[in-house]
Design a protein around this motif. Structure first.
Motif, PDB file in Angstrom:
ATOM      1  N   PRO A 117       0.829  -1.212   0.000  1.00  0.00           N
ATOM      2  CA  PRO A 117       0.000   0.000   0.000  1.00  0.00           C
ATOM      3  C   PRO A 117       0.861   1.259   0.000  1.00  0.00           C
ATOM      4  N   PRO A 118       0.318   2.371  -0.478  1.00  0.00           N
ATOM      5  CA  PRO A 118       1.034   3.642  -0.318  1.00  0.00           C
ATOM      6  C   PRO A 118       0.983   4.092   1.140  1.00  0.00           C
ATOM      7  N   GLU A 119       1.748   5.105   1.462  1.00  0.00           N
ATOM      8  CA  GLU A 119       1.764   5.606   2.838  1.00  0.00           C
ATOM      9  C   GLU A 119       0.365   6.006   3.298  1.00  0.00           C
ATOM     10  N   THR A 120      -0.350   6.688   2.428  1.00  0.00           N
ATOM     11  CA  THR A 120      -1.727   7.077   2.723  1.00  0.00           C
ATOM     12  C   THR A 120      -2.575   6.845   1.475  1.00  0.00           C
ATOM     13  N   GLY A 121      -3.866   6.694   1.671  1.00  0.00           N
ATOM     14  CA  GLY A 121      -4.763   6.544   0.530  1.00  0.00           C
ATOM     15  C   GLY A 121      -4.511   5.257  -0.230  1.00  0.00           C
ATOM     16  N   THR A 154      -1.473  -8.713   2.118  1.00  0.00           N
ATOM     17  CA  THR A 154      -0.198  -9.168   2.678  1.00  0.00           C
ATOM     18  C   THR A 154       0.365  -8.203   3.712  1.00  0.00           C
ATOM     19  N   HIS A 155      -0.270  -7.039   3.846  1.00  0.00           N
ATOM     20  CA  HIS A 155       0.165  -6.055   4.844  1.00  0.00           C
ATOM     21  C   HIS A 155      -0.847  -5.864   5.966  1.00  0.00           C
ATOM     22  N   GLY A 156      -2.039  -6.444   5.806  1.00  0.00           N
ATOM     23  CA  GLY A 156      -3.065  -6.259   6.817  1.00  0.00           C
ATOM     24  C   GLY A 156      -3.641  -4.857   6.841  1.00  0.00           C
ATOM     25  N   VAL A 157      -3.524  -4.143   5.729  1.00  0.00           N
ATOM     26  CA  VAL A 157      -3.985  -2.759   5.623  1.00  0.00           C
ATOM     27  C   VAL A 157      -5.286  -2.716   4.836  1.00  0.00           C
ATOM     28  N   VAL A 158      -6.271  -2.016   5.370  1.00  0.00           N
ATOM     29  CA  VAL A 158      -7.561  -1.843   4.692  1.00  0.00           C
ATOM     30  C   VAL A 158      -7.818  -0.352   4.552  1.00  0.00           C
ATOM     31  N   ARG A 159      -8.123   0.084   3.353  1.00  0.00           N
ATOM     32  CA  ARG A 159      -8.409   1.492   3.096  1.00  0.00           C
ATOM     33  C   ARG A 159      -9.828   1.642   2.564  1.00  0.00           C
ATOM     34  N   GLU A 160     -10.555   2.579   3.149  1.00  0.00           N
ATOM     35  CA  GLU A 160     -11.918   2.899   2.700  1.00  0.00           C
ATOM     36  C   GLU A 160     -11.857   4.176   1.882  1.00  0.00           C
ATOM     37  N   ILE A 161     -12.506   4.185   0.734  1.00  0.00           N
ATOM     38  CA  ILE A 161     -12.554   5.398  -0.081  1.00  0.00           C
ATOM     39  C   ILE A 161     -13.993   5.812  -0.322  1.00  0.00           C
ATOM     40  N   GLU A 162     -14.220   7.108  -0.339  1.00  0.00           N
ATOM     41  CA  GLU A 162     -15.528   7.643  -0.698  1.00  0.00           C
ATOM     42  C   GLU A 162     -15.526   8.011  -2.169  1.00  0.00           C
ATOM     43  N   LEU A 163     -16.655   7.866  -2.813  1.00  0.00           N
ATOM     44  CA  LEU A 163     -16.760   8.205  -4.227  1.00  0.00           C
ATOM     45  C   LEU A 163     -16.958   9.713  -4.371  1.00  0.00           C
ATOM     46  N   THR A 164     -15.883  10.438  -4.117  1.00  0.00           N
ATOM     47  CA  THR A 164     -15.914  11.887  -4.245  1.00  0.00           C
ATOM     48  C   THR A 164     -15.917  12.285  -5.716  1.00  0.00           C
ATOM     49  N   ALA A 165     -16.188  13.555  -5.967  1.00  0.00           N
ATOM     50  CA  ALA A 165     -16.184  14.051  -7.347  1.00  0.00           C
ATOM     51  C   ALA A 165     -14.805  13.872  -7.982  1.00  0.00           C
ATOM     52  N   ARG A 166     -13.750  14.049  -7.189  1.00  0.00           N
ATOM     53  CA  ARG A 166     -12.395  13.904  -7.730  1.00  0.00           C
ATOM     54  C   ARG A 166     -12.134  12.458  -8.149  1.00  0.00           C
ATOM     55  N   ARG A 167     -12.524  11.510  -7.315  1.00  0.00           N
ATOM     56  CA  ARG A 167     -12.275  10.100  -7.636  1.00  0.00           C
ATOM     57  C   ARG A 167     -13.120   9.646  -8.828  1.00  0.00           C
ATOM     58  N   VAL A 168     -14.364  10.084  -8.872  1.00  0.00           N
ATOM     59  CA  VAL A 168     -15.207   9.734 -10.012  1.00  0.00           C
ATOM     60  C   VAL A 168     -14.644  10.366 -11.281  1.00  0.00           C
ATOM     61  N   GLY A 169     -14.082  11.567 -11.153  1.00  0.00           N
ATOM     62  CA  GLY A 169     -13.456  12.214 -12.300  1.00  0.00           C
ATOM     63  C   GLY A 169     -12.265  11.423 -12.815  1.00  0.00           C
ATOM     64  N   GLN A 170     -11.457  10.865 -11.908  1.00  0.00           N
ATOM     65  CA  GLN A 170     -10.330  10.022 -12.325  1.00  0.00           C
ATOM     66  C   GLN A 170     -10.828   8.796 -13.081  1.00  0.00           C
ATOM     67  N   TYR A 171     -11.902   8.216 -12.593  1.00  0.00           N
ATOM     68  CA  TYR A 171     -12.495   7.052 -13.259  1.00  0.00           C
ATOM     69  C   TYR A 171     -12.968   7.412 -14.665  1.00  0.00           C
ATOM     70  N   ARG A 172     -13.641   8.543 -14.805  1.00  0.00           N
ATOM     71  CA  ARG A 172     -14.156   8.936 -16.118  1.00  0.00           C
ATOM     72  C   ARG A 172     -13.023   9.260 -17.088  1.00  0.00           C
TER      73      ARG A 172
END
Length: 215
Positions: A117-121, A154-172
């Motif tokens: 995973p990255p340091e954050t996000g 493999t790191h035991g790290v779980v990240r939750e993301i919200e479908l913000t306008a920025r993230r949806v924009g990246q998807y589009r």
């Protein structure tokens, strides 16, 4: 209609997507014991369970601390431990593919990664893949889905993301990129992506080591 993995690859390297589409046969990565860690959290959190022989990428202490932190911070952790379904094929309006877990409360997909995973996000392509899964789940259920999860098993790290306008924009943007790939796209300037790429020989991207640059 594009596969979740193709949209994620378009966000990572459109040229790699082009070569994959023109490959005679492509075998997706096989699930292995590292992937299965994401379905064994209660067992792995048990203090009597020895983790030394598990396929984890960090020390047992770090792994258990990471999982404990996820359990404390993520309201849906119990649902991630017992998802309503696993490896579920979803079909949306623009994309289709597999969500490794589908949760009912809250309604959300989860994508499992065996990488670091990255340091954050989360990494950009994984964000795009998770949003694609959430959009497809919302389309199938005819109800909004406002979050998704990415699990670094493999790191035991779980990240939750919200479908913000920025993230949806990246998807589009990734969708538009995939739709535009009808010939070899420009070579990436971020040549660190090329080191482990299986298409590097035919791609023609040349990389130079620090030693060669200093020599």
């Amino acid at each position: 209609m594009y596969a979740f993995t193709d949209i994620a690859l378009a966000a990572y390297c459109p040229r790699k997507l082009y070569y994959r589409w023109h490959e005679d046969e492509y075998d997706p990565p096989k699930r292995d014991e590292r992937f299965e860690l994401a379905f064994r959290y209660p067992e792995l959190l048990d203090p009597d369970r020895r983790l030394q022989t598990e396929p984890i990428a960090v020390t047992p202490v770090t792994y258990r601390c990471n999982l404990g932190r996820a359990r404390a911070r993520i309201d849906a952790f119990d649902s991630l431990c017992e998802p309503s379904s696993r490896e579920t094929f979803l079909t949306g309006r623009q994309a289709r593919g597999i969500a490794h877990k589908v949760l009912e409360d809250p309604l959300a997909p989860s994508i499992v990664s065996v990488g670091e995973p990255p340091e954050t996000g989360v990494w950009g392509p994984q964000n795009v893949r998770a949003v694609a899964a959430a959009k497809a789940l919302a389309w199938e259920r005819e109800t909004p889905v406002d979050r998704a999860f990415i699990e670094y098993s493999t790191h035991g790290v779980v990240r939750e993301i919200e479908l913000t306008a920025r993230r949806v924009g990246q998807y589009r943007r990734a969708l538009r990129t995939a739709a535009s790939v009808d010939g070899p796209p420009s070579r990436t300037r971020n040549t660190s992506k090329c080191e482990s790429c299986e298409y590097r020989p035919q791609c023609g991207v040349r990389t130079r080591s620090l030693r060669s640059l200093l020599g």
